[in-house]
Design a protein around this motif. Sequence first.
Motif, PDB file in Angstrom:
ATOM      1  N   LEU A 243      -2.480  -0.260   3.279  1.00  0.00           N
ATOM      2  CA  LEU A 243      -1.073  -0.564   3.457  1.00  0.00           C
ATOM      3  C   LEU A 243      -0.204   0.473   3.919  1.00  0.00           C
ATOM      4  N   GLN A 244      -0.413   1.775   3.370  1.00  0.00           N
ATOM      5  CA  GLN A 244       0.459   2.856   3.604  1.00  0.00           C
ATOM      6  C   GLN A 244       0.106   3.040   5.217  1.00  0.00           C
ATOM      7  N   ALA A 262       7.965  -4.786   8.042  1.00  0.00           N
ATOM      8  CA  ALA A 262       7.018  -5.010   8.913  1.00  0.00           C
ATOM      9  C   ALA A 262       5.681  -4.649   8.606  1.00  0.00           C
ATOM     10  N   LEU A 263       4.915  -4.915   9.400  1.00  0.00           N
ATOM     11  CA  LEU A 263       3.212  -4.463   9.297  1.00  0.00           C
ATOM     12  C   LEU A 263       2.777  -4.458  10.355  1.00  0.00           C
ATOM     13  N   ASN A 264       2.049  -3.119  10.669  1.00  0.00           N
ATOM     14  CA  ASN A 264       1.496  -2.833  11.842  1.00  0.00           C
ATOM     15  C   ASN A 264       0.085  -3.548  12.082  1.00  0.00           C
ATOM     16  N   TRP A 283       1.467  -6.098   0.266  1.00  0.00           N
ATOM     17  CA  TRP A 283       2.787  -6.288   1.230  1.00  0.00           C
ATOM     18  C   TRP A 283       3.709  -7.041   0.903  1.00  0.00           C
ATOM     19  N   TRP A 284       3.043  -8.394   0.506  1.00  0.00           N
ATOM     20  CA  TRP A 284       4.072  -9.403   0.250  1.00  0.00           C
ATOM     21  C   TRP A 284       4.757  -9.258  -1.144  1.00  0.00           C
ATOM     22  N   GLU A 289       8.497  -9.665  -4.263  1.00  0.00           N
ATOM     23  CA  GLU A 289       8.522  -9.261  -5.819  1.00  0.00           C
ATOM     24  C   GLU A 289       7.831 -10.384  -6.466  1.00  0.00           C
ATOM     25  N   ARG A 290       6.952 -11.141  -5.665  1.00  0.00           N
ATOM     26  CA  ARG A 290       6.110 -12.216  -6.349  1.00  0.00           C
ATOM     27  C   ARG A 290       4.790 -12.088  -5.475  1.00  0.00           C
TER      28      ARG A 290
END
Length: 335
Positions: A243-244, A262-264, A283-284, A289-290
């Motif tokens: 994720l990082q 966003a996410l690559n 990520w979600w 926050e759930r």
Amino acid sequence: MSPWTPLHAHIHTTLRSRQLVGRNDRLLIAVSGGQDSLCLLQLLRDLQPKWNWDLAIAHCDHRWRPDSAENAVHVGRLAARMDLPFYLETARSPVETEAAARSWRYRVLERIACKDGFGAIATGHTASDRAETLLFNLLRGTGADGLQALTWKRPLSPEIVLVRPLLAVTRSQTAEFCDRFALPIWQDATNHDLKYTRNRIRHELLPYLASHFNPQVERHCAQTAELLRAEVEYLEAVAAQWLQCCLPQYTEKVKSPSVKTALNREKLRDCPLALQRRVMRQWWEQWAERSPNFERIEAAIALIDAPNGTCSDPFPGGAIARVSGEWIEIHHPPT
């Protein structure tokens, strides 16, 4: 102090080898009055001279039984007999569901611990509870995380940890211990009420499986949960690293104020599916926050290989995911 038994030695070793608590800790023991919590209370009270703990007892009255107030008095008397501080919290109105009761109970215990400086809260969950939880979550539908939900130790806050020293001890062992030392068990009639799913698993499903398939089903289910616990911890750590890797420097590229995060997806494409799902969930949880359900995770995974400009259905709260080049963007709903 009770005579030293193999169970005393086992718990003493478990506490040390798993680093559940330390010497001189302030330890709050959650005591319902049932056999498991009484067994835990007596064991920790007997081990106190070796660890120099500062012990106290907490009892949560959910008010869902006519005798709940008497139950609370019973536990209070036990605390007085052991010369231990006693904390009682009573629900303002009866707690109706198992999930609501559990959530309220943990909030109460954490609040007590925070207020009076207890670093650890100990509960009497056993290997039997672990087996029941595995089956309960399996029947509802879950992944490895749900199957290993009862863990030895988990943080409730940066300062407070929840520990379960009896996770390798079965309910039959706690019953034997209580019987040997004539501990005054409070019989909870709701433990036999078959309207509760967990009670049907305990009194119907597990005995049936033991009788027709495997006499050691309870212990083996608990062992499976223990194996999954280590694997989940490893996969979660690896997913956090991925994720990082997929997040850096994106904020510098953001032009639209509607983009939340966003996410690559190009980097994520090289990740195995099992880790893609965990990365998406982590990520979600950061931006929403759930925790998302399985269907939402799968919808997000589909965007990794989707055409540019593809949008997801709206998520709770109205946000949507949109494919923008190498990125999967989360857009705020218009205000």
